[in-house]
Enzyme design. Sequence first.
Site, mmCIF file in Angstrom:
data_model
loop_
_atom_site.group_PDB
_atom_site.id
_atom_site.type_symbol
_atom_site.label_atom_id
_atom_site.label_comp_id
_atom_site.label_asym_id
_atom_site.label_seq_id
_atom_site.Cartn_x
_atom_site.Cartn_y
_atom_site.Cartn_z
ATOM 1 N N TRP A 185 -11.698 17.091 64.090
ATOM 2 C CA TRP A 185 -10.847 15.934 63.792
ATOM 3 C C TRP A 185 -11.248 14.738 64.641
ATOM 4 O O TRP A 185 -11.189 13.594 64.187
ATOM 5 C CB TRP A 185 -9.380 16.293 64.055
ATOM 6 C CG TRP A 185 -8.421 15.166 63.816
ATOM 7 C CD1 TRP A 185 -7.777 14.859 62.657
ATOM 8 C CD2 TRP A 185 -7.977 14.185 64.780
ATOM 9 N NE1 TRP A 185 -6.965 13.759 62.824
ATOM 10 C CE2 TRP A 185 -7.068 13.327 64.115
ATOM 11 C CE3 TRP A 185 -8.260 13.957 66.120
ATOM 12 C CZ2 TRP A 185 -6.452 12.264 64.759
ATOM 13 C CZ3 TRP A 185 -7.645 12.892 66.760
ATOM 14 C CH2 TRP A 185 -6.756 12.063 66.081
ATOM 15 N N HIS A 186 -11.677 14.997 65.872
ATOM 16 C CA HIS A 186 -12.007 13.906 66.781
ATOM 17 C C HIS A 186 -13.303 13.206 66.416
ATOM 18 O O HIS A 186 -13.493 12.046 66.798
ATOM 19 C CB HIS A 186 -12.082 14.425 68.225
ATOM 20 C CG HIS A 186 -10.740 14.653 68.837
ATOM 21 N ND1 HIS A 186 -10.007 15.799 68.620
ATOM 22 C CD2 HIS A 186 -9.980 13.877 69.643
ATOM 23 C CE1 HIS A 186 -8.859 15.714 69.285
ATOM 24 N NE2 HIS A 186 -8.818 14.561 69.908
ATOM 25 N N GLY A 187 -14.193 13.854 65.717
ATOM 26 C CA GLY A 187 -15.421 13.163 65.354
ATOM 27 C C GLY A 187 -16.456 14.073 64.750
ATOM 28 O O GLY A 187 -16.429 15.293 64.916
ATOM 29 N N PHE A 218 -11.560 7.534 66.281
ATOM 30 C CA PHE A 218 -11.176 8.785 65.631
ATOM 31 C C PHE A 218 -10.277 8.516 64.422
ATOM 32 O O PHE A 218 -9.985 9.425 63.685
ATOM 33 C CB PHE A 218 -10.463 9.714 66.621
ATOM 34 C CG PHE A 218 -11.280 9.956 67.876
ATOM 35 C CD1 PHE A 218 -12.635 10.180 67.777
ATOM 36 C CD2 PHE A 218 -10.685 9.955 69.112
ATOM 37 C CE1 PHE A 218 -13.387 10.402 68.923
ATOM 38 C CE2 PHE A 218 -11.427 10.187 70.266
ATOM 39 C CZ PHE A 218 -12.788 10.403 70.171
#
Length: 479
Positions: free
Chosen positions: A322-324, A479
């Site tokens: 989800w963060h990248g 993000f």
Amino acid sequence: MLFNSVAFLLFFPTVVVIYFVLPHRLRWLWLLAASLFFYMYWKVLYGFLLLTTAAVDYLAGLGMGRTRSAAVRKGLLCFSLISNLGILFFFKYYNFFSQVLTDGLQRLQVTCPLPVSQFILPVGISFYTFQSLSYTIDVYRRLIPVERHFGRFLLYVTFFPQLVAGPIERAKHLLPQLMEKFTFDYERVTSGLKLMAWGFFKKLVIADRLAVYVNTVYGRPQDFTGWPVWLATYFFAFQIYCDFSGYSDIAIGAARVMGFSLMKNFHRPYYAKSIREFWHRWHISLSTWFKDYLYIPLGGNRVAVWRWYVNLFLVFLISGLWHGANWTFLVWGALHGFYSLFAVWTAAGRQALTARLGLERRTGLLKIMRVGVTFHLVCFAWIFFRADTLADAMTLLKNMLIFSTDHQSVALGMVEMAVAVAAVLILESVQLVQRRGSISRLLREKPVALRLALYSGLMLLILLFGRMATEQQFIYFQF
């Protein structure tokens, strides 16, 4: 629009003044216009992407409210999931997975270059996608009523204080507030402004100053060994905390000024005594989102033991993704997944060792040890989170163990270093006081003169030592 910009300094007071002057029936429209302007100030085109996400979920929710057919409701939910996650995948993950697929085919001696997307990642897409998506899931579960007013629903998705970096709100909490009439309340307004000031202190005085040192070391990992690498890693732990929690404080404070209540997103995470507790204190809106919409639907811990382990690890892995779109974030998520599983596997053994050493009677020492271990486990994982590539992360880990007196200079002078350390000590002092209760409540018990001195001192610190000229973007905007 950045919170730490001249534009926001003009934008926010204007929005607030007009908001309170307008009659209640027009306030939602004014906030919607302000929120769309706030987002489109960055790039108008991606504002239409935001509108598309909101329209899809509004229509899906409306359809669910008009049918009793379980199959149709499930179909509408799938439509919402596929549309939202499809948009998110295309803009955030397409290039990453296409490169992984291309590299995999090349290893099989198959040449099949895939087209590369030239689109810039829309700011805050992961945040507003999850917020909008939670609405359709809750409607499907019949946890909330359908919102039939598109304007209010669009305001729920685009509400400018928390639009681009959270907290990720839930419709059950925020939507009803959009219909409430809030009057100007001096205590509430000043409380919100104080929280915003504290957020600006974290961002401008601490995070942006530590970023100079961190960016230098992590930008050239091969040039630094020993203590500079250790210091940069510790500094990044405080940089990302002050940057992200600072944004949350400004967002919550800005909403509070107008009467709205947003959920708490951080609770002194580096005082956690375990990785599990850390995730109850860090980015709370995201960790609870994953718990409610992924972990529990997968079965949580109400399944066979091996399946529980898979569920736990999978949630952390997806949290990393989800963060990248980078292997570094996947490794970061996997590390936290492993930490959590290791804690489960060794719980009995650690409890027995604590009893054998007699530490259960020395609760203060035991807490300090647990906090220290947890903090360093988190810092170790931060190395992968911050490094640009896995190769850079491995270089940093190797260079941490090489100590010499010959160091490259870091672009942070002695005065700047002293200011950074002093600001972190102020932060920690405040957080230690917060263990006794709400800092606002504690301050209200103090003499007016002392309170004014503290508030004036905070503003003076921001004006004197805040790195305002650079207008550095918040870390979680990516993000």
